[in-house]
Design a protein around this motif. Sequence first.
Motif, mmCIF file in Angstrom:
data_model
loop_
_atom_site.group_PDB
_atom_site.id
_atom_site.type_symbol
_atom_site.label_atom_id
_atom_site.label_comp_id
_atom_site.label_asym_id
_atom_site.label_seq_id
_atom_site.Cartn_x
_atom_site.Cartn_y
_atom_site.Cartn_z
ATOM 1 N N GLY A 1 2.123 -0.711 11.769
ATOM 2 C CA GLY A 1 1.827 -2.251 12.520
ATOM 3 C C GLY A 1 1.977 -2.020 13.954
ATOM 4 N N ILE A 2 3.004 -1.518 14.389
ATOM 5 C CA ILE A 2 3.472 -1.476 16.059
ATOM 6 C C ILE A 2 2.258 -0.522 16.587
ATOM 7 C CG2 ILE A 2 5.018 -0.382 17.737
ATOM 8 C CD1 ILE A 2 7.321 -1.285 15.640
ATOM 9 N N LEU A 3 1.908 0.449 16.054
ATOM 10 C CA LEU A 3 0.940 1.659 16.578
ATOM 11 C C LEU A 3 -0.317 0.926 16.418
ATOM 12 C CD1 LEU A 3 2.081 4.963 15.034
ATOM 13 C CD2 LEU A 3 2.460 3.884 17.336
ATOM 14 N N LEU A 4 -0.769 0.078 15.457
ATOM 15 C CA LEU A 4 -2.163 -0.549 15.441
ATOM 16 C C LEU A 4 -2.264 -1.622 16.762
ATOM 17 C CD1 LEU A 4 -2.717 -0.973 11.598
ATOM 18 C CD2 LEU A 4 -3.846 0.375 13.355
ATOM 19 N N PHE B 1 0.667 -1.142 0.148
ATOM 20 C CA PHE B 1 0.091 -0.073 0.074
ATOM 21 C C PHE B 1 0.889 1.391 0.080
ATOM 22 C CE2 PHE B 1 -2.026 3.481 2.724
ATOM 23 C CZ PHE B 1 -3.032 3.672 2.009
ATOM 24 N N PHE B 2 1.744 1.290 1.017
ATOM 25 C CA PHE B 2 2.648 2.395 0.795
ATOM 26 C C PHE B 2 3.527 2.623 -0.243
ATOM 27 C CE2 PHE B 2 2.005 2.092 5.457
ATOM 28 C CZ PHE B 2 1.434 3.240 5.704
ATOM 29 N N TRP C 1 8.460 -0.235 3.661
ATOM 30 C CA TRP C 1 8.594 -1.485 4.642
ATOM 31 C C TRP C 1 8.469 -0.819 6.122
ATOM 32 C CZ3 TRP C 1 12.332 -2.201 8.504
ATOM 33 C CH2 TRP C 1 12.000 -3.564 8.991
ATOM 34 N N PHE C 2 9.512 0.325 6.366
ATOM 35 C CA PHE C 2 9.808 0.956 7.585
ATOM 36 C C PHE C 2 8.438 1.552 7.916
ATOM 37 C CE2 PHE C 2 10.727 4.785 9.749
ATOM 38 C CZ PHE C 2 11.408 4.469 11.000
ATOM 39 N N THR C 3 7.668 2.452 7.060
ATOM 40 C CA THR C 3 6.508 3.028 7.482
ATOM 41 C C THR C 3 5.390 1.843 8.088
ATOM 42 O OG1 THR C 3 7.004 4.685 5.960
ATOM 43 C CG2 THR C 3 4.943 4.543 6.876
#
Length: 353
Positions: free
Chosen positions: A23-26, A4-5, A16-18
């Motif tokens: 994912g961590i924040l989710l 998507f990014f 990949w970094f974004t």
Amino acid sequence: MTEFFQSLGMTYEWAWFTATIAGILLIALPLMLAVAMIIYVDRKVWAAINLRRGPNVVGPFGLLQSFADGLKVFLQETIIPSAANKGIFLLAPIITFTVALLAWAVIPFDAGVVLADINVGLLYVLAISSLGVYGVVMSGWASNSKYPFFSAMRAAAQMISYEVSIGFILVCVVLFAGTFNLSGIVAAQQEFGLGIINAYVVHPLIFPIWVMFFISCLAETQRVPFDLTEAESELVAGYQTEYSSMSFALFWLGEYANILLMCSLNTVLFFGGWLPPLDIDLIPWFDVPGIVWFLLKTFFFFFMFSWVMATVPRYRYDQLMRLGWKVFLPMSLFFVVVISGYLMATGHYGAAA
């Protein structure tokens, strides 16, 4: 998510970094909200069992009580004892809280909904959860006070003792599933019981090790009847006695994040994870998203944690250690031998090959 990014014009590395940060924040942000709400649920369950009302003033039905408590500790002054080792004193709650979040990286919420779907996910959880003892020991030692230090030694011995039996119990699950991947363990439970039940716990050899695992989870997270780090008479609040404000809140948040982690492991390892309880086409619950089943099962285990805390009297420390070393350790070793023999005799390994 990486694709998507990339579609937005990012290079693969930045995409990949974004995606990883997203994912961590989710996971982390809903987990923090869940911790606040389960503290409210915890207090409501205790109150109902004790015929009290529980939180009912702040917000509708008292739902905002946990947020009010969080604001209160945030606005308080952080007091560091003059004789404490200030660096380690402040680092200990950060380690405890961070380690509690790290283990969630490999927990599958649904098919494909996992931050890191690694092949050694179960070993990762075991390794990360064992690091929590460092924050406890550091807090007790850095406080430069005898009671927190005694409590830290108790907590370290308790956590290490029950991690041994948990390790052998997990070996039994891996023998059945044939993989350390948590998503693979959930997939292996589909139609496991009588061809329609999506759970390992229905097997007569697995049910007793689940009982041991559940009790070990109570001891690992220092919940009643194994909360000997917070003995009422001699240890006051335990290893975090000298802490205040947000440093104390980080211990609190880390403790409940670990409790939720253990509830989710019960769900993933023994009760089918995101799968519905029964694999029957006639029942319309196949339209229910897998993450809903995962959350419902996890909440059920948290209710059991609260139920036990409100009803079971506390063990003595010698009883706690005897249960871990003289009962659970021999029994878990016995079941490793019995289950491996059973699987060899029934041709399980040959079929898997």
